[in-house]
Design a protein around this motif. Structure first.
Motif, PDB file in Angstrom:
ATOM      1  N   PRO A  90       0.726  -1.184  -0.052  1.00  0.00           N
ATOM      2  CA  PRO A  90       0.030   0.023   0.132  1.00  0.00           C
ATOM      3  C   PRO A  90       0.782   1.203  -0.118  1.00  0.00           C
ATOM      4  N   LEU A  91       0.322   2.308  -0.658  1.00  0.00           N
ATOM      5  CA  LEU A  91       0.889   3.730  -0.711  1.00  0.00           C
ATOM      6  C   LEU A  91       0.623   4.450   0.656  1.00  0.00           C
ATOM      7  N   LEU A  92       1.390   4.836   1.418  1.00  0.00           N
ATOM      8  CA  LEU A  92       1.204   5.393   2.800  1.00  0.00           C
ATOM      9  C   LEU A  92       2.026   6.737   2.855  1.00  0.00           C
ATOM     10  N   ASP A  93       1.513   7.430   3.951  1.00  0.00           N
ATOM     11  CA  ASP A  93       2.247   8.665   4.289  1.00  0.00           C
ATOM     12  C   ASP A  93       2.708   9.729   3.132  1.00  0.00           C
ATOM     13  N   VAL A  94       1.742  10.037   2.183  1.00  0.00           N
ATOM     14  CA  VAL A  94       2.025  10.917   1.294  1.00  0.00           C
ATOM     15  C   VAL A  94       2.146  12.302   1.559  1.00  0.00           C
ATOM     16  N   PRO A  95       3.018  13.301   1.386  1.00  0.00           N
ATOM     17  CA  PRO A  95       3.168  14.611   1.601  1.00  0.00           C
ATOM     18  C   PRO A  95       1.942  15.285   1.172  1.00  0.00           C
ATOM     19  N   SER A  96       1.311  16.192   1.897  1.00  0.00           N
ATOM     20  CA  SER A  96      -0.008  16.865   1.480  1.00  0.00           C
ATOM     21  C   SER A  96       0.577  18.171   0.926  1.00  0.00           C
ATOM     22  N   CYS A 104       4.239  11.026  -5.209  1.00  0.00           N
ATOM     23  CA  CYS A 104       2.826  11.475  -5.235  1.00  0.00           C
ATOM     24  C   CYS A 104       2.795  12.684  -4.307  1.00  0.00           C
ATOM     25  N   VAL A 105       1.737  13.369  -4.496  1.00  0.00           N
ATOM     26  CA  VAL A 105       1.554  14.511  -3.597  1.00  0.00           C
ATOM     27  C   VAL A 105      -0.089  14.314  -3.351  1.00  0.00           C
ATOM     28  N   GLN A 106      -0.463  14.648  -1.924  1.00  0.00           N
ATOM     29  CA  GLN A 106      -1.982  14.458  -1.510  1.00  0.00           C
ATOM     30  C   GLN A 106      -2.354  15.876  -1.818  1.00  0.00           C
ATOM     31  N   VAL A 107      -3.487  15.986  -2.425  1.00  0.00           N
ATOM     32  CA  VAL A 107      -4.096  17.293  -2.608  1.00  0.00           C
ATOM     33  C   VAL A 107      -5.435  17.106  -1.939  1.00  0.00           C
TER      34      VAL A 107
END
Length: 478
Positions: free
Chosen positions: A50-56, A358-361
């Motif tokens: 799983p992809l976890l802890d993506v910077p926001s 990745c970046v969380q938007v």
């Protein structure tokens, strides 16, 4: 006939219809994968992490030199995927020509808002921000007509469109290009938005942009008005040095069935997994939003030099995972010939780059319109279209809307039943309309609003309130 002979026959049909050798080579890759068997298309749960802890976005916003960010933004080109006709809503023209809402009494379509976003950024920040649409043969003329009719939009040195390829639909029973003489245009389909990359290569647009000083591409869907050009994300992308960046958002229960990012255990690279690539045995895990907390918004950032090098190494055809869509040749006729449409997803290219990120938007950057249910919210008082052409809402947490598809799925039927515009959703938690209802002026939904099927055409009068009990009574009962 062997699979190779079927593939060669497909290629000859494409040549006979004037398709380019690049489009034929790309289709050949898709056909080969399909002919080898569908097991090659699964992305199994035991093969990924799983992809976890993506910077926001909020975290990175604090780290950006916003004065310097204009410089990175000035090296960014904007590409919109604009090949869709909106047939799911009964449209026969480019979906981006659908009116979304009014701005200062003027009816604004997707294209008008996109152009407004670009012109505002150009004027406010003094950047060139080239805008290019990937059109299909069905959307090109309509799109160019809108661009040419806008007196403020000028772009002479960089093409405003590149043309998406076409490919034959495949008869499942024979492996041959399907025949449908009564409507020959239905024998063809687009190869998915992963086609963007071979189209960019074939068009020479990457070299043109590079020569004009562009270093980055920001690519998104034309029906996602939240995907605005962002100098903050441009600067962050430049700072990381990454070749590829995908925008992701936090999944909710409503997003369980969408594509999501995972990491390959074998290569360590990020991968896009669409639900059609999930094995039936893995579905419960893939739809677990606590296990896979982010979904793909289909907005990506790519370094032009990295993409150009990758395309050169593959002769313009990237080895993207193949999505096999089983349909009928006429989507409106379930009795017509069963076919497969072979597609790729743009975001799947993330698996071809080392050090992709990745970046969380926030949801404000993901406002897609796929159905009239989505359009219902976009046209409501939940949104305000600002002078910067941003679709603005208080919290971007929207009511769940379910409109009876018998009466609201088609855009003409939808518009006919809301002659004075969409009712107020400001106080609504959810809306479920069953049956054939037409609405007067100044109607308001609140709470978990429900309108049951009356078994006949029904009307909500002017000024009424609709809630959990349907239309509220005129008088309080003692």
């Amino acid at each position: 006939m062997t699979a190779n002979e079927h593939a060669e026959h497909c290629a000859q049909v494409m040549r006979d219809h004037g398709m380019s050798e690049m489009s034929i080579a790309q289709f050949g890759h898709l056909y080969d994968v399909w002919a080898q068997g569908t097991e090659t298309t699964w992305i199994r749960e035991h093969d990924v992490e799983p992809l976890l802890d993506v910077p926001s976005f909020h975290d990175i916003y604090q780290t950006i030199d916003h004065g310097k960010a204009v410089q990175a933004f000035g090296k960014t080109a904007f590409i919109k995927l604009n090949g869709g006709l909106g047939t799911s809503m009964g449209l026969s023209c480019a979906k981006s020509l659908l009116p979304v809402r009014r701005h200062k009494a003027r009816q604004m379509r997707f294209l008008d808002i996109i152009i407004g976003q670009v012109l505002t950024a150009r004027e406010r920040l003094g950047v060139s921000l080239p805008l290019t649409f990937m059109n299909s043969f069905r959307t090109s003329a309509d799109t160019l007509r809108v661009l040419e009719s806008n007196p403020r939009f000028h772009q002479d040195d960089i093409p405003v469109e590149i043309m998406q390829h076409q490919e034959p639909k495949i008869d499942i029973a024979t492996g041959e290009p399907v025949r449908y003489p009564q409507r020959p245009e239905l024998e063809w389909c687009p190869p998915g938005h992963g086609d963007l990359f071979s189209t960019l290569w074939e068009s020479g647009l990457l070299d043109t942009l590079w020569d004009k000083g562009m270093r980055y591409l920001f690519i998104s869907n034309s029906d996602n008005l939240g995907a605005r050009p962002s100098r903050t994300l441009a600067q962050y992308f430049e700072n990381t040095g990454a070749p590829f960046m995908a925008e992701v958002a936090v999944r909710t229960e409503a997003d369980r069935k969408g594509g999501h990012l995972v990491r390959s255990r074998e290569t360590g690279r990020l991968m896009l997994r669409e639900m059609s690539q999930v094995h039936p045995d893995d579905r419960i895990h893939a739809q677990d939003i606590s296990r896979h907390p982010y979904f793909n918004t289909n907005s990506i950032w790519i370094r032009i030099d990295a993409l150009r090098d990758l395309l050169a190494s593959h002769d313009g055809v990237l080895p993207l995972p193949v999505i096999i869509n089983k349909k009928t040749v006429d989507p409106t006729d379930p009795a017509s010939t069963p076919v497969v449409q072979l597609e790729t997803a743009m975001g799947a290219a993330i698996s071809l780059f080392d050090d992709a990120i990745c970046v969380q938007v926030d949801r404000m950057r993901f406002l897609p319109v796929k159905t009239t249910d989505d359009l219902f919210i976009m046209r409501s008082d939940r949104f305000h279209l600002t002078d910067q052409f941003e679709m603005e809402d208080g919290n971007y947490i929207f009511p769940n809307v379910e409109l009876d598809p018998r009466y609201y799925k088609n855009i003409d039927d939808f518009n006919e039943r809301f002659p004075y515009g969409v009712p107020s959703l400001a106080a609504a938690n959810s809306v479920r309309i069953q049956g054939d209802w037409t609405f007067g002026q100044n109607v308001s939904f609140f709470g978990d609003a429900v309108l049951p099927d009356q078994g006949r055409p029904s009307y909500v009068p002017n000024g009424e309130f609709v809630g959990p009990q349907g239309i509220e009574p005129d008088e309080w009962l003692g």
